[in-house]
Design a protein around this motif. Structure first.
Motif, PDB file in Angstrom:
ATOM      1  N   ILE A 173       0.775  -1.303  -0.098  1.00 22.43           N
ATOM      2  CA  ILE A 173       0.122  -0.070  -0.034  1.00 22.43           C
ATOM      3  C   ILE A 173       0.852   1.298   0.060  1.00 22.43           C
ATOM      4  O   ILE A 173       0.692   2.128  -1.015  1.00 22.43           O
ATOM      5  N   GLN A 174       2.017   1.183   0.660  1.00 19.98           N
ATOM      6  CA  GLN A 174       2.840   2.383   0.693  1.00 19.98           C
ATOM      7  C   GLN A 174       3.581   2.539  -0.634  1.00 19.98           C
ATOM      8  O   GLN A 174       3.803   3.709  -1.025  1.00 19.98           O
ATOM      9  N   LEU A 175       3.840   1.453  -1.152  1.00 22.44           N
ATOM     10  CA  LEU A 175       4.542   1.754  -2.485  1.00 22.44           C
ATOM     11  C   LEU A 175       3.598   1.997  -3.532  1.00 22.44           C
ATOM     12  O   LEU A 175       4.030   3.251  -4.162  1.00 22.44           O
ATOM     13  N   LYS A 176       2.324   1.751  -3.649  1.00 22.08           N
ATOM     14  CA  LYS A 176       1.017   2.327  -4.255  1.00 22.08           C
ATOM     15  C   LYS A 176       1.046   3.829  -4.161  1.00 22.08           C
ATOM     16  O   LYS A 176       1.001   4.680  -5.276  1.00 22.08           O
ATOM     17  N   LEU A 177       1.298   4.216  -2.916  1.00 20.00           N
ATOM     18  CA  LEU A 177       0.999   5.567  -2.560  1.00 20.00           C
ATOM     19  C   LEU A 177       2.145   6.252  -2.997  1.00 20.00           C
ATOM     20  O   LEU A 177       1.713   7.389  -3.711  1.00 20.00           O
ATOM     21  N   ALA A 213       4.331  10.074  -6.991  1.00 19.25           N
ATOM     22  CA  ALA A 213       5.378  10.318  -8.047  1.00 19.25           C
ATOM     23  C   ALA A 213       4.623  10.750  -9.455  1.00 19.25           C
ATOM     24  O   ALA A 213       5.510  11.394 -10.187  1.00 19.25           O
ATOM     25  N   THR A 214       3.573  10.458  -9.551  1.00 12.19           N
ATOM     26  CA  THR A 214       2.734  10.947 -10.908  1.00 12.19           C
ATOM     27  C   THR A 214       2.447  12.467 -10.649  1.00 12.19           C
ATOM     28  O   THR A 214       1.897  13.210 -11.842  1.00 12.19           O
ATOM     29  N   LEU A 215       2.423  12.942  -9.505  1.00 14.01           N
ATOM     30  CA  LEU A 215       1.923  14.471  -9.346  1.00 14.01           C
ATOM     31  C   LEU A 215       3.167  15.334  -9.774  1.00 14.01           C
ATOM     32  O   LEU A 215       4.228  15.129 -10.018  1.00 14.01           O
ATOM     33  N   PRO A 216       2.743  16.661 -10.527  1.00 12.07           N
ATOM     34  CA  PRO A 216       3.649  17.502 -10.885  1.00 12.07           C
ATOM     35  C   PRO A 216       4.277  18.036  -9.513  1.00 12.07           C
ATOM     36  O   PRO A 216       3.904  17.767  -8.613  1.00 12.07           O
ATOM     37  N   GLU A 217       5.555  18.508  -9.801  1.00 11.66           N
ATOM     38  CA  GLU A 217       6.207  18.759  -8.505  1.00 11.66           C
ATOM     39  C   GLU A 217       5.758  19.452  -7.528  1.00 11.66           C
ATOM     40  O   GLU A 217       6.194  19.309  -6.321  1.00 11.66           O
ATOM     41  N   LYS A 218       5.079  20.644  -7.872  1.00 12.40           N
ATOM     42  CA  LYS A 218       4.551  21.646  -6.707  1.00 12.40           C
ATOM     43  C   LYS A 218       3.397  20.740  -6.058  1.00 12.40           C
ATOM     44  O   LYS A 218       3.569  20.667  -4.774  1.00 12.40           O
ATOM     45  N   GLN A 219       2.546  20.280  -6.637  1.00 10.80           N
ATOM     46  CA  GLN A 219       1.604  19.513  -6.085  1.00 10.80           C
ATOM     47  C   GLN A 219       2.228  18.327  -5.187  1.00 10.80           C
ATOM     48  O   GLN A 219       1.710  18.082  -4.003  1.00 10.80           O
TER      49      GLN A 219
END
Length: 180
Positions: A119-123, A128-134
């Motif tokens: 679950i931690q890995l999925k999180l 990691a898919t988010l834009p840098e600022k988010q």
């Protein structure tokens, strides 16, 4: 813990600088390590960036004007160092930022210092898919439990903008986790 104002004075004084710096490192190394680690994801890289962060703090303490908290100033340095590190590393490997993020996530499970479950890995993959600022805002708010005002000082962004970034990040993470 030493008063921040006193610590800054001692850091700026040649007579007390060495001892004050030891206190600074002791007081902030763990929080800064985890902040950096959430950006770069790899333990060894986080250690390198943390070391560079403290070197910059040491070299630039005379430039600290006290407009923000020392903690915020150091977090800003750590954030900039971590982001610069990621750019340099992806450039050195000849990867785009997206390809490098994928590379780091793939290697996360192999990192002996990664203690999370599936679950931690999925999180972490979702983050990691988010834009840098988010990603930065989400990590600081969710994991580090910083107040929006503190994050605003660190990232030099309005509180309203941070709330919007956090809300979007949460929605994207929820969506990623539902799809996966």
């Amino acid at each position: 813990m030493v008063e921040e104002e006193t610590l800054v004075k001692e850091l700026k004084s040649k007579e007390t600088q060495s001892n004050a710096f030891e206190v600074l490192v002791t007081n902030y190394k763990e929080r800064l390590y985890w902040h950096i680690r959430r950006i770069v994801l790899n333990h060894d890289d986080a250690d390198d960036v943390l070391q560079n962060t403290f070197i910059k703090v040491y070299r630039n303490i005379d430039g600290f004007k006290g407009d923000s908290k020392l903690f915020s100033w150091m977090y800003r340095i750590a954030t900039n160092e971590a982001l610069s590190f990621l750019k340099q590393k992806s450039k050195k490997l000849g990867l785009t930022d997206g390809e490098y993020k994928d590379h780091v996530i793939e290697n996360l499970q192999a990192d002996v210092y990664f203690e999370g479950d599936e679950i931690q890995l999925k999180l972490q993959k979702a983050i990691a898919t988010l834009p840098e600022k988010q990603k930065l805002v989400f990590n600081m708010k969710y994991f580090e439990e910083l107040k929006y005002e503190e994050i605003s000082d660190i990232l030099d962004t309005s509180v309203g903008g941070l709330k919007a970034s956090y809300h979007l990040a949460v929605k994207k993470i929820e969506s990623f986790l539902k799809e996966d």
